[in-house]
Every structure is written in structure tokens, then in C-alpha cells.
Design a protein around this motif. Sequence first.
Motif, short mmCIF file in Angstrom:
data_model
loop_
_atom_site.label_atom_id
_atom_site.label_comp_id
_atom_site.label_asym_id
_atom_site.label_seq_id
_atom_site.Cartn_x
_atom_site.Cartn_y
_atom_site.Cartn_z
N ILE A 135 0.82 -1.21 0.00
CA ILE A 135 0.00 0.00 0.00
C ILE A 135 0.85 1.26 0.00
N GLN A 136 1.89 1.31 0.86
CA GLN A 136 2.71 2.50 0.95
C GLN A 136 3.39 2.84 -0.37
N SER A 137 4.00 1.84 -1.00
CA SER A 137 4.68 2.10 -2.27
C SER A 137 3.67 2.44 -3.37
N TYR A 138 2.48 1.83 -3.33
CA TYR A 138 1.45 2.13 -4.33
C TYR A 138 0.92 3.56 -4.16
N LEU A 139 0.85 4.04 -2.90
CA LEU A 139 0.46 5.42 -2.66
C LEU A 139 1.45 6.38 -3.30
N GLU A 140 2.72 6.12 -3.08
CA GLU A 140 3.77 7.00 -3.62
C GLU A 140 3.80 6.95 -5.14
N THR A 141 3.62 5.76 -5.73
CA THR A 141 3.58 5.62 -7.18
C THR A 141 2.38 6.35 -7.76
N SER A 142 1.21 6.21 -7.12
CA SER A 142 0.00 6.86 -7.58
C SER A 142 0.13 8.37 -7.51
N LYS A 143 0.72 8.87 -6.43
CA LYS A 143 0.89 10.32 -6.28
C LYS A 143 1.82 10.86 -7.36
N MET A 144 2.88 10.12 -7.67
CA MET A 144 3.79 10.54 -8.74
C MET A 144 3.07 10.59 -10.08
N ALA A 145 2.25 9.59 -10.36
CA ALA A 145 1.51 9.54 -11.61
C ALA A 145 0.51 10.70 -11.69
N LEU A 146 -0.12 11.03 -10.57
CA LEU A 146 -1.05 12.16 -10.53
C LEU A 146 -0.34 13.47 -10.85
N GLU A 147 0.82 13.67 -10.24
CA GLU A 147 1.56 14.92 -10.43
C GLU A 147 2.07 15.07 -11.86
N GLU A 148 2.42 13.95 -12.51
CA GLU A 148 3.04 14.01 -13.84
C GLU A 148 2.07 13.67 -14.96
N ASN A 149 0.78 13.46 -14.63
CA ASN A 149 -0.23 13.08 -15.64
C ASN A 149 0.22 11.85 -16.43
N ARG A 150 0.56 10.79 -15.72
CA ARG A 150 1.01 9.56 -16.38
C ARG A 150 0.00 8.44 -16.15
N LEU A 151 -0.16 7.61 -17.15
CA LEU A 151 -1.04 6.45 -17.05
C LEU A 151 -0.48 5.46 -16.04
N LEU A 152 -1.38 4.70 -15.43
CA LEU A 152 -1.00 3.62 -14.54
C LEU A 152 -1.56 2.31 -15.07
N SER A 153 -0.75 1.27 -15.06
CA SER A 153 -1.23 -0.06 -15.44
C SER A 153 -1.05 -1.00 -14.25
N PHE A 154 -2.00 -1.93 -14.10
CA PHE A 154 -1.93 -2.85 -12.97
C PHE A 154 -2.90 -4.02 -13.19
N GLU A 155 -2.69 -5.07 -12.42
CA GLU A 155 -3.65 -6.17 -12.37
C GLU A 155 -4.60 -5.90 -11.22
N TYR A 156 -5.88 -6.19 -11.41
CA TYR A 156 -6.87 -5.84 -10.39
C TYR A 156 -7.77 -7.03 -10.06
N ILE A 157 -7.95 -7.25 -8.77
CA ILE A 157 -8.84 -8.30 -8.30
C ILE A 157 -10.17 -7.66 -7.95
N ALA A 158 -11.20 -7.90 -8.75
CA ALA A 158 -12.52 -7.30 -8.54
C ALA A 158 -13.39 -8.25 -7.72
N HIS A 159 -14.70 -8.01 -7.74
CA HIS A 159 -15.64 -8.84 -6.98
C HIS A 159 -15.57 -10.29 -7.43
N HIS A 160 -15.76 -11.19 -6.47
CA HIS A 160 -15.78 -12.64 -6.70
C HIS A 160 -14.44 -13.15 -7.25
N GLY A 161 -13.35 -12.41 -7.00
CA GLY A 161 -12.03 -12.86 -7.38
C GLY A 161 -11.69 -12.72 -8.85
N ASN A 162 -12.51 -11.99 -9.61
CA ASN A 162 -12.23 -11.80 -11.04
C ASN A 162 -11.00 -10.93 -11.22
N LYS A 163 -10.03 -11.42 -12.00
CA LYS A 163 -8.76 -10.73 -12.19
C LYS A 163 -8.68 -10.15 -13.59
#
Length: 309
Positions: A135-163
Motif C-alpha cells: 500500500i505505501q509504495s502504491y500510494l507514492e507511485t499513484s501520487k507521482m503519476a497524478l503529479e506528472e499526468n502519467r497512465l498507470l497499469s496494474f492487475e486488479y482483483i474485482a468482486h468474486h475474485g475476477n482478475k
Amino acid sequence: MKVDRLISIIIILLDKERISAQKLADMFEVSLRTIYRDIDAIDRAGIPVRAISGVGGGFEIMPKYKIDRQVFSIADLSTILLGLSSLSNMMHDDELRNALIKVKSFIPADKAKDIELKTNQIHIDLSSWMGNSDIQSYLETSKMALEENRLLSFEYIAHHGNKTVRTIEPYQLVLKNNHWYLHGFCHKRNDFRLFRLSRMSNLHIEEIFTPREHQKPQLEFTDILATMQTEIKIRIHKSVLDRVLDYCSYECFLPDGDEHYIVCFPFVENDYHYDILLSFGNKCECLEPLRIRTEMKRRIHEIAAIYES
């Protein structure tokens, strides 16, 4: 008129040579009219702000002005320090640390002890006792992306475990109910979505994007929940009383002998709320309505079957 917004504008004006009214309005998500009222209030408080018209114009504090430390009361400075300190516990950010240093520089020596005492009366720690170490590193990465207007890519686990694999344009970090979320425009769904940081993995910063008009996330569900919720009656052992109090007030509890309580419990018929009841284990029994009691029995039998096979 929010004091925290006025303080933030003052700090921005002290930090920058000049800033436009529109940029301030965008920054604080308020109207231009509100910004003009704020600037007028700051000026009337004794901080000389002047407006420069034309290209490259905006608001600025008059050159060579030294801010009077008496502008901020003990209550003002205590509130600012409390807010900045609570965020710095969670986000290890140079800007936050610098803001704390600046605010502390406004504290007169004769008020330092009173402000420290008042600030220490409340402690807000947003960091978790335990949990996802990313979480801590993802917060810092997200904040950097917000400041620089950069896209973020990631894998996401949604409802019922859908990836799924997502690429988003990040627009806002949100702290809600002790969980961090990232609000952004999802290229896969072609719409704005709210993503919980703890459900992300393999987060990476990508190329620069051109920001679009940001739609604020829906974060208030009180009215919606009121139409969905129903009260059920449960019987709990006193050993889980403290945990049940996280979901309803003590006025909902009726003593049932020396060891138990009957509780009118707010409930929505979905997996999340059934899991809450199941989390109380054998210290909780759903008494009524019958359909929810029956569904609880079905889910308990399914759990038991796993251990019998």
C-alpha cells in the motif's frame, strides 16, 4: 468558508510568485466566485494580495511582505498541524514534510507549548496495524503519476475474485473508511472507476496522457443505503459486543440475561453483510426474519461441508 482552504491558499501564495484564480479554483474544486471571496478574506486579514491582469496574470502576495505570525490563532495552527501530521503518518512525502516545517515556522515562541499541548490532545494515525505491505509504495507511485499526468497499469482483483488487467488515467487519491482508493478513467471500461489499492498488483507508471474533465466519484451512500437496509434481529454473546458496536449504536442493544444481548442490526442482503454476521462465529445467532436465518444456515452448512470432505 473553510479555514483549511484559506490556509492552503496562503501557503501556495507564499510558495509561488503568482497563480491564476482559475488554477486555484481547479485545485480546490470550487467556483471562481469562491476563490475571489477567499482572496478578499485573506487581504482583509492583513495579508496584502494583489491581482495582476493580462497574460500570465493572477494573484500574488506583494513583494517583500513578511507574514505576521499573529495571523494564525493557537486553534488554527493546532488544526493545521493535526491534519498534516495525520497524513504524514501514511504518506512519506517531501511536500508534506516541507509544509509541516513551514507551518511550524509560524508558531511564536511564547505559544509553542500551548500549541504542542493542544495538538497532542488528538492523534490521528491513518496507517494500518497490519495488512498489505504494498500500500505505501502504491500510494507514492499513484501520487507521482497524478503529479506528472502519467497512465498507470496494474492487475486488479474485482468482486468474486475476477482478475483483470487495467490501464487508467489517475485523477484522485481517496481515503474512505480506512482504505485507500484511486479514482481514474479506465481504458478497459471506457468510464471513470474507483480502484482499491489493496486489490492492485504489479502497478507500473506508463506514458503521459492529456487530462480530460474529471468526474468526482460517488462517495456518499447514506441515502442509498437507507433504502436498501433492513433491520434484522440477532442474539449475540457479550464477548463480541465491542465488534458489533462498529455497525450500530448501543441504543440498539437489549440485555438478554447476564451473557447475551438482542440487537436490532442494520443489514443489506448481500455477501458483504452475510460475511459480517459469519465473522462473529458461534457468538451470534440470527433470530429473524426467517429468510435471512435460513440463508445463514445454508451458508454455515456449506462451510461445514468443506471441512467434512
